[in-house]
Design a protein around this motif. Structure first.
Motif, PDB file in Angstrom:
ATOM      1  N   LYS A  31       0.864  -1.178   0.000  1.00 35.56           N
ATOM      2  CA  LYS A  31       0.000   0.000   0.000  1.00 35.56           C
ATOM      3  C   LYS A  31       0.901   1.229   0.000  1.00 35.56           C
ATOM      4  O   LYS A  31       1.955   1.227   0.634  1.00 35.56           O
ATOM      5  CB  LYS A  31      -0.936   0.027   1.218  1.00 35.56           C
ATOM      6  CG  LYS A  31      -1.882  -1.164   1.288  1.00 35.56           C
ATOM      7  CD  LYS A  31      -2.832  -1.182   0.115  1.00 35.56           C
ATOM      8  CE  LYS A  31      -3.690  -2.431   0.093  1.00 35.56           C
ATOM      9  NZ  LYS A  31      -4.459  -2.560  -1.128  1.00 35.56           N
ATOM     10  N   GLU A  36      -4.365   4.399   3.032  1.00 36.90           N
ATOM     11  CA  GLU A  36      -4.740   3.257   2.194  1.00 36.90           C
ATOM     12  C   GLU A  36      -4.566   1.945   2.966  1.00 36.90           C
ATOM     13  O   GLU A  36      -5.404   1.050   2.886  1.00 36.90           O
ATOM     14  CB  GLU A  36      -3.855   3.260   0.941  1.00 36.90           C
ATOM     15  CG  GLU A  36      -4.243   2.273  -0.111  1.00 36.90           C
ATOM     16  CD  GLU A  36      -3.309   2.320  -1.322  1.00 36.90           C
ATOM     17  OE1 GLU A  36      -3.173   1.261  -1.967  1.00 36.90           O
ATOM     18  OE2 GLU A  36      -2.723   3.375  -1.611  1.00 36.90           O
ATOM     19  N   TRP A  40      -7.362  -0.950   4.114  1.00 36.51           N
ATOM     20  CA  TRP A  40      -7.159  -2.368   3.811  1.00 36.51           C
ATOM     21  C   TRP A  40      -7.246  -3.204   5.095  1.00 36.51           C
ATOM     22  O   TRP A  40      -7.815  -4.300   5.092  1.00 36.51           O
ATOM     23  CB  TRP A  40      -5.803  -2.557   3.131  1.00 36.51           C
ATOM     24  CG  TRP A  40      -5.521  -3.961   2.728  1.00 36.51           C
ATOM     25  CD1 TRP A  40      -5.908  -4.585   1.576  1.00 36.51           C
ATOM     26  CD2 TRP A  40      -4.778  -4.947   3.471  1.00 36.51           C
ATOM     27  NE1 TRP A  40      -5.451  -5.882   1.559  1.00 36.51           N
ATOM     28  CE2 TRP A  40      -4.749  -6.123   2.715  1.00 36.51           C
ATOM     29  CE3 TRP A  40      -4.131  -4.918   4.704  1.00 36.51           C
ATOM     30  CZ2 TRP A  40      -4.113  -7.281   3.140  1.00 36.51           C
ATOM     31  CZ3 TRP A  40      -3.485  -6.061   5.141  1.00 36.51           C
ATOM     32  CH2 TRP A  40      -3.492  -7.226   4.356  1.00 36.51           C
TER      33      TRP A  40
END
Length: 128
Positions: A31, A36, A40
């Motif tokens: 990532k 981000e 996730w």
């Protein structure tokens, strides 16, 4: 089943390097930001996280703090990466809950051993 490693770094070359080096033995997910990665992590649980400190929007310290506040990931081992070799930065990472700290550029063999130590700590304890 391979152990899963989450790599977080805003430098694409570092992500590719880590993925290429670690993927023969582990499942590697990359990532490009802490934000981000946190998104996730809402639906995934890695066995280990390797994160850079100097990143845009959310630095590695902030990311580390958020991971430690989460119920699901608060015990996930974290290795911090940084170009800074100062002891005070290492200490800050340890105080925030990181297990290890590697400086860039890192030695691939050291990365391999630190990764193994964090994923299989009992293996190292039984070999001492």
């Amino acid at each position: 089943m391979k152990k899963k490693i989450l790599v977080v770094d805003d430098e694409q070359t570092t992500c590719v390097l880590l993925e290429n080096f670690l993927s023969p033995e582990y499942e590697v997910v990359t990532k490009n930001s802490g934000i981000e990665a946190l998104l996730w992590l809402r639906n995934n649980l890695p066995d280990l996280i390797i994160t850079d400190i100097q990143m845009a929007k959310m630095n590695g310290y902030e990311f580390l703090q958020e991971v430690r506040l989460s119920g699901f990931t608060k015990h996930t081992p974290i290795i911090m990466l940084s170009g800074n070799k100062e002891s005070k930065e290492r200490i800050k990472c340890y105080q925030l809950g990181a297990q290890d700290y590697l400086t860039k550029p890192f030695n691939p063999e050291e990365l391999k051993e630190v990764t193994k130590k964090n994923l299989f700590p009992i293996h190292y304890a039984s070999n001492w």
